[in-house]
Design an enzyme around this catalytic site. Structure first.
Site, PDB file in Angstrom:
ATOM      1  N   THR A  27       7.097  -1.467   0.419  1.00  0.00           N
ATOM      2  CA  THR A  27       6.550  -1.388   1.831  1.00  0.00           C
ATOM      3  C   THR A  27       6.584  -3.083   2.149  1.00  0.00           C
ATOM      4  OG1 THR A  27       4.187  -1.385   1.520  1.00  0.00           O
ATOM      5  CG2 THR A  27       5.345   0.667   1.475  1.00  0.00           C
ATOM      6  N   ALA A  56       2.834  -3.007  -2.210  1.00  0.00           N
ATOM      7  CA  ALA A  56       1.830  -3.181  -0.892  1.00  0.00           C
ATOM      8  C   ALA A  56       1.658  -4.637  -0.779  1.00  0.00           C
ATOM      9  CB  ALA A  56       0.538  -2.339  -1.173  1.00  0.00           C
ATOM     10  N   ILE A  82       1.183  -5.456  -6.053  1.00  0.00           N
ATOM     11  CA  ILE A  82       0.773  -6.284  -4.845  1.00  0.00           C
ATOM     12  C   ILE A  82       1.752  -7.368  -4.648  1.00  0.00           C
ATOM     13  CG2 ILE A  82      -1.171  -7.972  -4.179  1.00  0.00           C
ATOM     14  CD1 ILE A  82      -2.253  -5.076  -4.835  1.00  0.00           C
ATOM     15  N   LYS A  83       2.283  -7.055  -3.134  1.00  0.00           N
ATOM     16  CA  LYS A  83       3.238  -7.876  -2.856  1.00  0.00           C
ATOM     17  C   LYS A  83       2.633  -9.154  -2.309  1.00  0.00           C
ATOM     18  CE  LYS A  83       7.816  -6.571  -0.842  1.00  0.00           C
ATOM     19  NZ  LYS A  83       8.237  -5.557   0.167  1.00  0.00           N
ATOM     20  N   ILE A  84       3.231 -10.441  -2.627  1.00  0.00           N
ATOM     21  CA  ILE A  84       2.901 -11.673  -2.048  1.00  0.00           C
ATOM     22  C   ILE A  84       4.060 -12.468  -1.812  1.00  0.00           C
ATOM     23  CG2 ILE A  84       1.207 -13.753  -2.655  1.00  0.00           C
ATOM     24  CD1 ILE A  84      -0.273 -12.114  -4.870  1.00  0.00           C
TER      25      ILE A  84
END
Ligand code: E4P
Length: 215
Positions: A27, A56, A82-84
């Site tokens: 996402t 996310a 975790i998307k960074i």
């Protein structure tokens, strides 16, 4: 190559998961905003539908803020990744999260060197944005090719997600280059099933079967 679905739509995920071909979901803030629903509620529902990595994205721009968001999101379910975005503070946070065994997907990758830095920071995944590179007149597949070549030289343990996929040809080329994963929009996943000879073949088989039944 694994196939992830690139969407925050629970309806799309439910349908595609039913087809048995997706093993994860990505996402981003734009996709979540389209849904007009609470982010955590969406993530909880997605985790109940797909047993695989669910990316996310955090929106903080400072290390402590990113860490706080990341810890909160990863508490929802162990499958949350975790998307960074790839920038110095983002990678600083990514390496801290790697120490905490929280998996990170470093996103908005547009060059092989950005992917290399993300891998050095301990990213579990990197996401080169193929379509957006094509959009500015460069070749997204060249960047993916470089990343696959460099990652093949070493043993980072970082998996490559071909992202910003716009059409089935992107998926085919990503698979040819050995990408670990392609994350595809629902419409592209549907297009991947399609071939006119399959449609014609089904129609012909059904018509011929009807003739047997008539005799
Ligand atoms: C990937 O993780 C991103 O969510 C996505 O692929 C971005 O694609 P876009 O360029 O179509 O927005």
């Amino acid at each position: 190559m694994e196939i992830f679905l690139d969407t925050a739509s629970v309806e799309e995920i439910r349908e595609a998961a039913g087809w048995g071909v997706i093993s994860g979901v990505t996402t981003n803030p734009t996709l979540v905003a389209k849904e007009g629903r609470d982010f955590r509620a969406i993530l909880e529902e997605i985790c109940s539908l797909v047993d695989g990595p669910i990316s996310a994205e955090v929106i903080s721009m400072d290390v402590e803020g990113i860490l706080e968001e990341a810890r909160g999101l990863s508490a929802i379910n162990p499958n949350i990744v975790i998307k960074i975005p790839v920038f110095p503070v983002g990678l600083q946070a990514a390496s801290r999260l790697a120490e905490e065994k929280i998996r990170v997907n470093v996103t908005l990758i547009f060059s092989a060197l950005q992917a290399l830095l993300a891998a050095r920071a301990g990213a579990a995944f990197v996401s080169p944005f193929i379509g957006r590179i094509d959009d500015i007149g460069q070749d997204g597949m060249d960047v993916l090719d470089d990343i696959m070549g460099i990652f093949g030289n070493y043993d980072f343990g970082t998996r490559v997600i071909a992202a910003s996929i716009r059409h089935p040809r992107h998926v085919l080329d990503a698979a040819r280059l050995g990408a670990d994963i392609a994350t595809v929009p629902f419409t592209v996943l549907g297009q991947m099933f399609k071939h006119p000879l399959t449609d014609q073949g089904i129609t012909r088989f059904l018509n011929d079967w009807d003739k047997i039944k008539e005799t």
